[in-house]
Design an enzyme around this catalytic site. Structure first.
Site, PDB file in Angstrom:
ATOM      1  N   SER A   8     -86.651 -75.590 -35.992  1.00 48.67           N
ATOM      2  CA  SER A   8     -87.111 -76.819 -35.349  1.00 48.67           C
ATOM      3  C   SER A   8     -86.585 -78.022 -36.124  1.00 48.67           C
ATOM      4  CB  SER A   8     -88.640 -76.843 -35.313  1.00 48.67           C
ATOM      5  OG  SER A   8     -89.049 -78.147 -34.982  1.00 48.67           O
ATOM      6  N   HIS A  33     -84.281 -75.716 -31.846  1.00 49.28           N
ATOM      7  CA  HIS A  33     -85.507 -76.137 -31.168  1.00 49.28           C
ATOM      8  C   HIS A  33     -85.693 -77.636 -31.379  1.00 49.28           C
ATOM      9  CE1 HIS A  33     -89.614 -75.314 -29.630  1.00 49.28           C
ATOM     10  NE2 HIS A  33     -90.023 -76.216 -30.515  1.00 49.28           N
ATOM     11  N   ASP A  35     -88.163 -80.889 -30.616  1.00 47.62           N
ATOM     12  CA  ASP A  35     -89.528 -81.259 -30.254  1.00 47.62           C
ATOM     13  C   ASP A  35     -89.583 -82.703 -29.784  1.00 47.62           C
ATOM     14  OD1 ASP A  35     -91.164 -78.896 -30.948  1.00 47.62           O
ATOM     15  OD2 ASP A  35     -90.305 -79.236 -32.936  1.00 47.62           O
ATOM     16  N   MET A  37     -91.851 -85.658 -28.477  1.00 46.73           N
ATOM     17  CA  MET A  37     -93.262 -86.081 -28.462  1.00 46.73           C
ATOM     18  C   MET A  37     -93.355 -87.530 -28.001  1.00 46.73           C
ATOM     19  SD  MET A  37     -94.402 -84.587 -32.117  1.00 46.73           S
ATOM     20  CE  MET A  37     -94.021 -82.917 -32.631  1.00 46.73           C
ATOM     21  N   HIS A  66     -88.454 -78.582 -26.319  1.00 45.71           N
ATOM     22  CA  HIS A  66     -89.903 -78.426 -26.164  1.00 45.71           C
ATOM     23  C   HIS A  66     -90.491 -79.800 -25.847  1.00 45.71           C
ATOM     24  CE1 HIS A  66     -93.906 -77.324 -28.430  1.00 45.71           C
ATOM     25  NE2 HIS A  66     -94.092 -77.531 -27.145  1.00 45.71           N
ATOM     26  N   MET A  68     -93.288 -82.196 -25.322  1.00 40.17           N
ATOM     27  CA  MET A  68     -94.720 -82.458 -25.523  1.00 40.17           C
ATOM     28  C   MET A  68     -94.975 -83.849 -24.971  1.00 40.17           C
ATOM     29  SD  MET A  68     -94.999 -80.793 -29.280  1.00 40.17           S
ATOM     30  CE  MET A  68     -93.231 -80.727 -29.434  1.00 40.17           C
ATOM     31  N   MET A 137     -98.122 -71.734 -28.424  1.00 44.13           N
ATOM     32  CA  MET A 137     -98.309 -72.604 -29.585  1.00 44.13           C
ATOM     33  C   MET A 137     -99.264 -71.915 -30.560  1.00 44.13           C
ATOM     34  SD  MET A 137     -96.399 -75.217 -29.383  1.00 44.13           S
ATOM     35  CE  MET A 137     -96.952 -75.855 -30.963  1.00 44.13           C
ATOM     36  N   GLY A 145     -95.622 -78.309 -40.152  1.00 40.55           N
ATOM     37  CA  GLY A 145     -96.290 -77.980 -41.409  1.00 40.55           C
ATOM     38  C   GLY A 145     -97.751 -77.618 -41.308  1.00 40.55           C
ATOM     39  N   ASP A 175     -94.479 -70.741 -31.837  1.00 45.75           N
ATOM     40  CA  ASP A 175     -94.112 -72.009 -32.482  1.00 45.75           C
ATOM     41  C   ASP A 175     -95.308 -72.581 -33.244  1.00 45.75           C
ATOM     42  OD1 ASP A 175     -93.077 -74.505 -33.125  1.00 45.75           O
ATOM     43  OD2 ASP A 175     -92.997 -75.242 -31.063  1.00 45.75           O
ATOM     44  N   GLY A 176     -95.108 -72.767 -34.550  1.00 47.25           N
ATOM     45  CA  GLY A 176     -96.128 -73.407 -35.383  1.00 47.25           C
ATOM     46  C   GLY A 176     -96.604 -72.493 -36.495  1.00 47.25           C
ATOM     47  N   GLY A 177     -96.347 -72.916 -37.732  1.00 45.36           N
ATOM     48  CA  GLY A 177     -96.815 -72.135 -38.878  1.00 45.36           C
ATOM     49  C   GLY A 177     -96.107 -70.804 -39.059  1.00 45.36           C
ATOM     50  N   GLY A 197     -89.991 -74.686 -38.455  1.00 44.67           N
ATOM     51  CA  GLY A 197     -89.516 -75.977 -38.939  1.00 44.67           C
ATOM     52  C   GLY A 197     -89.542 -76.039 -40.448  1.00 44.67           C
ATOM     53  N   SER A 198     -90.745 -76.280 -41.004  1.00 50.19           N
ATOM     54  CA  SER A 198     -90.822 -76.468 -42.459  1.00 50.19           C
ATOM     55  C   SER A 198     -90.413 -75.224 -43.235  1.00 50.19           C
ATOM     56  CB  SER A 198     -92.212 -76.951 -42.864  1.00 50.19           C
ATOM     57  OG  SER A 198     -93.209 -76.370 -42.082  1.00 50.19           O
TER      58      SER A 198
HETATM   59  C1  DX5 Z   1     -95.270 -78.761 -33.356  1.00 52.44           C
HETATM   60  C2  DX5 Z   1     -93.859 -78.415 -32.926  1.00 52.44           C
HETATM   61  C3  DX5 Z   1     -93.209 -77.384 -33.743  1.00 52.44           C
HETATM   62  C4  DX5 Z   1     -93.035 -77.766 -35.196  1.00 52.44           C
HETATM   63  C5  DX5 Z   1     -93.169 -76.519 -35.991  1.00 52.44           C
HETATM   64  O1  DX5 Z   1     -95.866 -79.537 -32.413  1.00 52.44           O
HETATM   65  O2  DX5 Z   1     -93.873 -77.922 -31.590  1.00 52.44           O
HETATM   66  O3  DX5 Z   1     -91.967 -76.974 -33.193  1.00 52.44           O
HETATM   67  O4  DX5 Z   1     -91.805 -78.372 -35.466  1.00 52.44           O
HETATM   68  O5  DX5 Z   1     -93.229 -76.847 -37.323  1.00 52.44           O
HETATM   69  P1  DX5 Z   1     -93.665 -75.789 -38.446  1.00 52.44           P
HETATM   70  O6  DX5 Z   1     -92.737 -74.607 -38.303  1.00 52.44           O
HETATM   71  O7  DX5 Z   1     -93.469 -76.549 -39.692  1.00 52.44           O
HETATM   72  O8  DX5 Z   1     -95.076 -75.402 -38.159  1.00 52.44           O
HETATM   73 ZN    ZN Z   2     -91.969 -77.033 -30.833  1.00 53.31          ZN
END
Ligand code: DX5
Ligand code: ZN
Length: 226
Positions: A8, A33, A35, A37, A66, A68, A137, A145, A175-177, A197-198
């Site tokens: 991401s 990926h 994001d 927003m 993605h 959002m 999600m 993060g 996606d996420g964590g 991502g992180s």
């Molecule tokens: C959160 C995003 C994710 C985010 C994931 O709203 O949709 O794609 O970048 O970040 P990590 O992998 O750090 O949880």
């Molecule tokens: Zn995402």
């Protein structure tokens, strides 16, 4: 199918775009990926079409976008023009989801639907054969993060069962964590695509982090010591 890894971009260092692009291209990442927003659907604002457009010629991987955002229907052709290969909309943001999915496919993109952590999988019963991908999600969307929500494992199993029962081709994305530590158990549970991502961009060696998520490291040899 061998599972896919989608870093991401949200967690990348935007002050060093050239090196981040090099990481994405040189790594074994399958997709990028992105994001998007809007500060309305989620309490954060990220980046939009101009960024995608300027990155597109430099990245040799499919763009997994993605959204959002509220009212995603208004921007479907704009994201196609900006270089999206797969466009993912939130179930919670679409009043007429069937129409939205149809419009994405008519633009020549793959269509995905995303569920927030609180949205049950059974709501996809009548759309699952129409989508190419379902994104579960595993954090509340809006920020990188965050801590992985363990209930996602149950949702992966439910989604896998729904996909099989309905003979759908949809891939399961999480996606996420997502980290190197939980990647293997997510894949073993039925996930096809992992977004991280992180865990990738903040790793000392992002290319190695992708590799570890893609191939999994063998368990360390059992110690002879008792
Ligand atoms: C959160 C995003 C994710 C985010 C994931 O709203 O949709 O794609 O970048 O970040 P990590 O992998 O750090 O949880
Ligand atoms: Zn995402």
């Amino acid at each position: 199918m061998k599972h896919l890894i989608a870093p991401s971009l949200l967690a990348a260092d935007f002050s060093k775009m050239e090196s981040q692009i090099e990481i994405i291209n040189k790594s074994e990442a399958d997709w990028l990926h992105l994001d998007i927003m809007d500060g309305r659907f989620v309490p954060n604002i990220s980046f939009g079409m101009p960024i995608l457009k300027s990155l597109r010629p430099h990245i040799d991987k499919p763009f997994d976008v993605h959204l959002m955002i509220v009212e995603p229907d208004n921007y479907i052709s704009d994201f196609k023009k900006a270089g999206a290969d797969l466009l993912n909309v939130h179930y919670e943001a679409c009043t007429h989801l069937h129409r939205t999915i149809d419009a994405i496919k008519k633009e020549g993109m793959q269509a995905g639907v995303t569920l927030n952590p609180h949205t049950p999988v059974f709501l996809l019963e009548d759309i699952i054969t129409e989508v190419d991908l379902v994104l579960l999600m595993s954090v509340n969307p809006g920020f990188g993060g965050q801590k992985f929500i363990e209930n996602t494992y149950k949702k992966i199993a439910e989604l896998k069962a729904l996909i099989e029962r309905k003979h759908s081709r949809a891939l399961i994305q999480v996606d996420g964590g997502v980290t190197v530590s939980n990647a293997q158990s997510l894949i073993n549970s039925g996930a096809d695509v992992l977004v991280a991502g992180s865990a990738i961009f903040n790793a000392p060696n992002p290319i190695q982090a992708v590799k570890e998520m893609k191939h999994f490291l063998p368990d360390p040899p059992a110690s002879n010591l008792v």
